[in-house]
Design an enzyme around this catalytic site. Structure first.
Site, mmCIF file in Angstrom:
data_model
loop_
_atom_site.group_PDB
_atom_site.id
_atom_site.type_symbol
_atom_site.label_atom_id
_atom_site.label_comp_id
_atom_site.label_asym_id
_atom_site.label_seq_id
_atom_site.Cartn_x
_atom_site.Cartn_y
_atom_site.Cartn_z
ATOM 1 N N ARG A 133 -15.455 19.640 -9.119
ATOM 2 C CA ARG A 133 -14.019 19.925 -9.168
ATOM 3 C C ARG A 133 -13.564 20.291 -7.764
ATOM 4 N NH1 ARG A 133 -12.056 24.957 -9.454
ATOM 5 N NH2 ARG A 133 -13.761 25.847 -10.676
ATOM 6 N N HIS B 283 -9.481 25.521 -10.639
ATOM 7 C CA HIS B 283 -9.658 25.343 -12.078
ATOM 8 C C HIS B 283 -8.324 24.991 -12.725
ATOM 9 C CE1 HIS B 283 -11.166 25.930 -16.123
ATOM 10 N NE2 HIS B 283 -10.203 26.798 -16.351
ATOM 11 N N TYR C 236 -14.096 32.329 -4.244
ATOM 12 C CA TYR C 236 -15.453 32.373 -4.782
ATOM 13 C C TYR C 236 -16.311 31.169 -4.389
ATOM 14 C CZ TYR C 236 -13.214 29.339 -8.301
ATOM 15 O OH TYR C 236 -12.506 28.340 -8.934
#
Length: 361
Positions: A255, A259, A268
């Site tokens: 990805r 998200h 992160y």
């Protein structure tokens, strides 16, 4: 502990550099127009995805779930489907929706809040997006069990991510499908991150190996290789249609974006990891392959880009022009038939809104 990024057992037909490689079990022979069509599909889906992201940032959509980087997994598997096959998606399968004929503007309506879905699964064979993680795998298996009892030769595909693979629903779906020989292909898009949780902290072994424990085959494919995804999904569909029971595909992909538009992956995710996966871009490798084999030129790519820009403009204008639904539309489809309690709530809400039209309100 096994590393999740190992290339072991990874089915690949097209390298990141765009070089064609052979595989002993999965091969693919397409026409020139079909190869070009796969590129076009991926490029247009990415352009739609980028436009939707921009529309959310402009406040025209409540949210968007990007599929940036996962186009090959979705287009490759989506183009393997037969017209009568049924798809049970999660919430990121915009490329599969494209393959099933769902208009991009219809997807936008759901994320703008003007519809609860907007398409008829009976007509499109593409069921509504599922926000509850893993729940669609159970729905897919139940439908596939019905298909088998009816003696139909269609297949069912359930899409889910690596995060959903940690849900109990998915394991239950695997078990039911295996016991009842349900003609369902489980298609896991392992994009390496369940929001901010890396796949290495979710699963000790590669996800595709779980199928063996339930008694059916599993394969891991290069999810950034559209040709491999198409070939493996075709083989999986042949397997389930022939009465062989379920089949698990783990598409090893990434990805590239957040998200959802409410997420900040920079908090992160290491930048060097993103850079490494950018070199495996599915569209860039297909472009290189077409150029290498003389199946396309710069004029073709420019034509696809222009088509994408036209679609983006139409999409932007269409989203902005979407009419708001009636305020009481939220009560219309709570139950199949009208329900006394819901009608009471509808009346109360209408009276509540009427108060704002009173003088001095």
């Amino acid at each position: 502990m096994r590393r999740q990024d190992e290339a072991e057992d990874l089915v690949q037909l097209l390298t990141p550099e765009g070089e064609r490689v052979a595989h002993p079990e999965y091969e693919l022979d397409l026409s020139k127009s079909q190869y070009r069509g796969l590129y076009r599909d991926m490029a247009l889906v990415r352009r739609i995805d980028r436009e939707a992201f921009a529309l959310q940032r402009l406040g025209e959509l409540g949210m968007w779930i990007p599929c940036l980087g996962q186009e090959a997994a979705q287009i490759g598997s989506g183009r393997a489907l037969a017209p009568d096959d049924h798809v049970f998606p999660s919430y990121r399968e915009h490329g599969v929706a494209w393959c099933r004929g769902i208009a991009p503007l219809t997807l936008m309506g759901m994320l703008r809040g003007t519809t609860n879905g907007g398409w008829d699964p009976r007509e499109t064979r593409f069921h509504l997006y599922t926000i509850v993680l893993g729940a669609q795998t159970l729905h897919a298996v139940g439908y596939a069990m019905g298909v088998r009892r009816d003696g139909d030769d269609s297949a069912v595909v359930a899409y889910f991510g690596d995060g959903a693979a940690s849900e109990g629903d998915v394991s239950e779906a695997f078990n039911f499908a295996a016991v009842f020989d349900a003609p369902v292909v489980f298609f896991c898009q392992n994009n390496q991150w369940a929001i901010s949780h890396p796949v290495g902290r979710q699963s000790r072994a590669p996800i595709y190996q779980r199928a063996r424990g339930f008694g059916f085959p599993g394969v891991r494919v290069d999810g950034n290789d559209v040709l491999a995804c198409l070939a493996v999904t075709r083989a999986a569909l042949r397997h389930v249609r022939s009465g062989g029971g379920p089949f698990l595909i783990e598409a090893h992909t990434y990805r590239m974006g957040p998200h959802t538009t409410s997420d900040d992956p920079g908090r992160y995710r290491p930048a060097e990891e993103v850079d490494a996966w950018r070199k495996k871009d599915p569209i860039a490798r297909m472009r290189s392959y077409l150029l290498r084999e003389g199946m396309a030129d710069e004029a073709f790519f420019a034509e696809v880009d222009e088509e994408g820009d036209r679609m983006a403009l139409e999409l932007r204008n269409g989203v902005i022009a979407m009419p708001d639904p009636p305020v009481d539309a939220m009560f219309d489809h709570v139950y199949a038939d009208r329900h006394a309690l819901v009608e009471e709530e509808r009346a109360w809400y209408a009276a509540y809104l009427d108060r704002f039209d009173e003088p001095g309100a």
